[in-house]
Design a protein around this motif. Structure first.
Motif, short mmCIF file in Angstrom:
data_model
loop_
_atom_site.label_atom_id
_atom_site.label_comp_id
_atom_site.label_asym_id
_atom_site.label_seq_id
_atom_site.Cartn_x
_atom_site.Cartn_y
_atom_site.Cartn_z
N LEU A 1 26.93 -1.75 68.35
CA LEU A 1 27.77 -1.95 67.17
C LEU A 1 29.21 -2.24 67.59
N LEU A 2 29.83 -3.16 66.91
CA LEU A 2 31.26 -3.40 67.05
C LEU A 2 31.82 -3.34 65.64
N LEU A 3 32.56 -2.27 65.36
CA LEU A 3 33.10 -2.04 64.02
C LEU A 3 34.62 -2.10 64.07
N ASP A 4 35.22 -2.35 62.89
CA ASP A 4 36.69 -2.36 62.84
C ASP A 4 37.21 -0.95 62.58
N SER A 5 38.52 -0.82 62.41
CA SER A 5 39.14 0.50 62.26
C SER A 5 38.84 1.16 60.91
N GLU A 6 38.16 0.43 60.02
CA GLU A 6 37.74 1.01 58.74
C GLU A 6 36.24 1.25 58.70
N GLY A 7 35.55 0.99 59.81
CA GLY A 7 34.11 1.21 59.88
C GLY A 7 33.29 0.03 59.38
N LYS A 8 33.92 -1.10 59.15
CA LYS A 8 33.21 -2.29 58.68
C LYS A 8 32.71 -3.10 59.87
N ARG A 9 31.62 -3.83 59.65
CA ARG A 9 31.00 -4.62 60.72
C ARG A 9 31.90 -5.75 61.22
N ASN B 1 18.66 -3.08 55.52
CA ASN B 1 20.07 -3.33 55.77
C ASN B 1 20.92 -2.16 55.27
N SER B 2 20.53 -1.56 54.15
CA SER B 2 21.31 -0.44 53.62
C SER B 2 21.20 0.78 54.55
N ALA B 3 20.05 0.97 55.19
CA ALA B 3 19.89 2.07 56.16
C ALA B 3 20.78 1.83 57.38
N LYS B 4 20.86 0.57 57.81
CA LYS B 4 21.72 0.22 58.95
C LYS B 4 23.18 0.47 58.60
N GLU B 5 23.59 0.04 57.41
CA GLU B 5 24.98 0.24 57.00
C GLU B 5 25.31 1.72 56.84
N ALA B 6 24.35 2.51 56.33
CA ALA B 6 24.55 3.94 56.19
C ALA B 6 24.72 4.60 57.57
N PHE B 7 23.90 4.16 58.54
CA PHE B 7 24.02 4.68 59.90
C PHE B 7 25.39 4.34 60.48
N GLU B 8 25.83 3.09 60.31
CA GLU B 8 27.13 2.66 60.83
C GLU B 8 28.26 3.49 60.23
N LYS B 9 28.20 3.71 58.91
CA LYS B 9 29.23 4.49 58.23
C LYS B 9 29.24 5.93 58.73
N ALA B 10 28.04 6.52 58.89
CA ALA B 10 27.94 7.90 59.35
C ALA B 10 28.45 8.06 60.78
N VAL B 11 28.08 7.13 61.66
CA VAL B 11 28.54 7.18 63.05
C VAL B 11 30.06 7.01 63.10
N PHE B 12 30.57 6.07 62.33
CA PHE B 12 32.01 5.83 62.31
C PHE B 12 32.74 7.08 61.82
N THR B 13 32.25 7.69 60.72
CA THR B 13 32.89 8.87 60.16
C THR B 13 32.88 10.02 61.16
N LYS B 14 31.76 10.19 61.87
CA LYS B 14 31.66 11.29 62.83
C LYS B 14 32.58 11.09 64.03
N THR B 15 32.81 9.86 64.44
CA THR B 15 33.56 9.60 65.67
C THR B 15 35.02 9.20 65.47
N GLN B 16 35.45 8.89 64.26
CA GLN B 16 36.78 8.33 64.07
C GLN B 16 37.91 9.27 64.43
N LYS B 17 37.70 10.57 64.38
CA LYS B 17 38.76 11.52 64.69
C LYS B 17 38.87 11.82 66.19
N ASP C 1 42.08 -1.97 67.17
CA ASP C 1 41.40 -1.73 65.89
C ASP C 1 39.91 -2.02 65.97
N LEU C 2 39.33 -1.97 67.17
CA LEU C 2 37.88 -2.17 67.34
C LEU C 2 37.23 -0.93 67.91
N HIS C 3 36.03 -0.64 67.40
CA HIS C 3 35.26 0.51 67.85
C HIS C 3 33.92 0.00 68.40
#
Length: 177
Positions: free
Chosen positions: A11-19, A32-48, A72-74
């Motif tokens: 995954l390569l996400l931006d600083s807001e967790g978007k693809r 696709n919604s499961a993938k997006e939910a996973f991306e959001k959850a991973v981003f939320t867990k790691t952003q701090k 601004d890339l994760h």
């Protein structure tokens, strides 16, 4: 049972967790919604966390996630819970360094989006169907650079995306006349 090291997704996400660029190699996320939910959850867990100097590792939903941030890339690489973290970290570092080489050290969201074709080719060179092909950033960047032919090449020597870009340019020119 021994098996070949494999990757579930990159995954390569931006600083807001978007693809920005994502590639899934596993059926763990069927929709696709499961993938997006996973991306959001991973981003939320790691952003701090502060994964700017070196890669960090986290266990998440029966998966190992290795990640690193720059500007601004994760960058994230996910493997199974039994996967070797060092191998996943090597894949992440290869991807991270290859993107840095291809973007000439200017690694940010704007530059990544402008060169999305190179980043997607980069993903294809690193992993195929979950199997790790290459982790050396110089080799990856070299193969990707050899794929990008200039727009002046004959259509028979261009990739589909390059041919479409050339066609789009010609159409735009003809409409503007």
């Amino acid at each position: 049972m021994e098996s070949c090291p494999s990757v579930k997704n990159i995954l390569l996400l931006d600083s807001e967790g978007k693809r920005v660029a994502v590639k899934y190699y596993s059926d763990d996320w069927p929709t696709n919604s499961a993938k997006e939910a996973f991306e959001k959850a991973v981003f939320t867990k790691t952003q701090k966390t502060n994964a700017r100097t070196e890669a960090e590792i986290a266990m998440f939903e029966n998966s190992i996630v290795v990640y690193k941030f720059v500007q601004d890339l994760h960058f994230f690489v996910t493997g199974g819970e039994d996967e070797n973290e060092l191998i996943l970290a090597t894949v992440l570092q290869g991807f991270f360094d290859a993107v840095g080489l291809l973007l000439r050290g200017n690694v940010d969201k704007k530059e990544a989006l402008e060169n999305l074709d190179l980043i997607l080719l980069c993903l294809d060179e690193i992993v195929d169907g979950g199997i790790i092909l290459e982790t050396d950033s110089n080799v990856i960047a070299g193969k990707v650079a050899s794929h990008s032919i200039d727009a002046g090449a004959p259509l028979s020597e261009q990739t589909i995306s390059q041919a479409l870009a050339t066609a789009r340019e010609h159409l735009t020119r003809s409409l503007l006349k």
